[in-house]
Motif scaffolding. Structure first.
Motif, PDB file in Angstrom:
ATOM      1  N   GLU A  62    -121.840 -21.257  68.223  1.00 43.32           N
ATOM      2  CA  GLU A  62    -122.610 -19.869  68.410  1.00 43.32           C
ATOM      3  C   GLU A  62    -122.652 -19.580  69.960  1.00 43.32           C
ATOM      4  O   GLU A  62    -122.753 -18.413  70.186  1.00 43.32           O
ATOM      5  N   THR A 107    -119.479 -23.801  58.231  1.00 44.38           N
ATOM      6  CA  THR A 107    -119.823 -23.296  59.647  1.00 44.38           C
ATOM      7  C   THR A 107    -118.788 -22.184  59.971  1.00 44.38           C
ATOM      8  O   THR A 107    -119.048 -21.161  60.684  1.00 44.38           O
ATOM      9  N   ASP A 111    -120.906 -19.058  58.696  1.00 46.43           N
ATOM     10  CA  ASP A 111    -121.895 -18.992  59.837  1.00 46.43           C
ATOM     11  C   ASP A 111    -121.194 -18.261  60.949  1.00 46.43           C
ATOM     12  O   ASP A 111    -121.654 -17.457  61.622  1.00 46.43           O
TER      13      ASP A 111
END
Length: 253
Positions: A62, A107, A111
């Motif tokens: 992130e 992920t 994501d």
């Protein structure tokens, strides 16, 4: 030069479909930030055009995404075109798939798109047009055996663009669409060939034929077939194409 002055960001832009889309957008006038985890690969691609700009960014992290997108926007302006292409493809029987492998795929493939789109949209003023595209797969519209995490992640990104297209339809002039290519003549396919050669006791051509059967016309797609669809979705002519999954697989999936 339809995209002259626009800033495009392409994740996974150092190879395969991502690289081809990035190069095509640069040729159409856009300033293109290409991202990936390997600096040397990105720099090699960026050296081919003054409109291609390398940025090391890991879509599975992130902080890396938010910092990277902010850095790109500060250097070249709001991200009007965003192509979320980065992804991984790992296979194996469902009962042998670990939770760690499942999470690794989600992920990166799901994501990573969420983070990339959210960060890129934050850079774009509310009244500015945008074209946001995710590279999904035929696995996003049908099930692939021995690739359950990949299949689920690619279904997930299509759900993401469906929701985003509805949420932003009357708020901002941004479209969200998915490309769903079949088996493309890229490194991802090439990396599968040695295993198929051993499993089916065939040569490389035989292994390629096995993969090609996954496309309705029974041939591997060329990268430019996906690139052309991406450029159309980025064009003004596609301004009313929103929330769609464009299948590129030689026939109906």
């Amino acid at each position: 030069m339809e995209h002259d002055g626009r800033h495009a960001l392409v994740t996974g832009g150092g190879s395969g479909i991502g690289r081809a889309i990035a190069e095509a957008l640069a040729a159409a006038g856009a300033e293109v930030t290409i991202t990936g985890r390997r600096a040397e690969v990105l720099e090699e691609v960026a050296a081919t055009s003054p409109r291609l700009h390398a940025l090391v960014m890991d879509v599975a992290d992130e902080g890396s995404v938010r910092d990277g997108v902010a850095q790109a926007a500060a250097a070249r302006g709001p991200i009007a075109i965003c192509v979320a292409n980065a992804g991984i493809a790992e296979g194996g029987p469902f009962m042998d798939t670990s939770l760690a492998a499942w999470r690794k795929t989600m992920t990166t493939n799901l994501d990573g798109v969420f983070l990339t789109f959210q960060a890129a949209l934050a850079s774009l003023p509310d009244d500015r047009p945008g074209r946001y595209i995710v590279v999904s797969s035929i696995a996003g519209v049908r099930g692939l055996k021995n690739a359950i995490p990949y299949t689920a992640s690619k279904h997930g990104v299509i759900g993401l663009i469906h929701g985003l297209s509805e949420e932003f339809m009357h708020k901002r002039p941004v479209t969200f669409n998915a490309l769903c290519p079949g088996y493309v003549d890229t490194d991802i396919v090439h990396n599968q060939l040695p295993g198929l050669m051993r499993r089916f006791d065939v040569d490389r051509a035989g292994a390629e034929a096995i993969v090609a059967k996954g496309n309705r016309h029974k041939r591997l797609l060329q990268v430019d077939e996906t690139t052309a669809a991406a450029l159309w979705l980025c064009s003004d002519a596609a301004r009313s194409v929103n929330g769609q999954s464009i299948q590129i697989a030689g026939g109906q999936v």
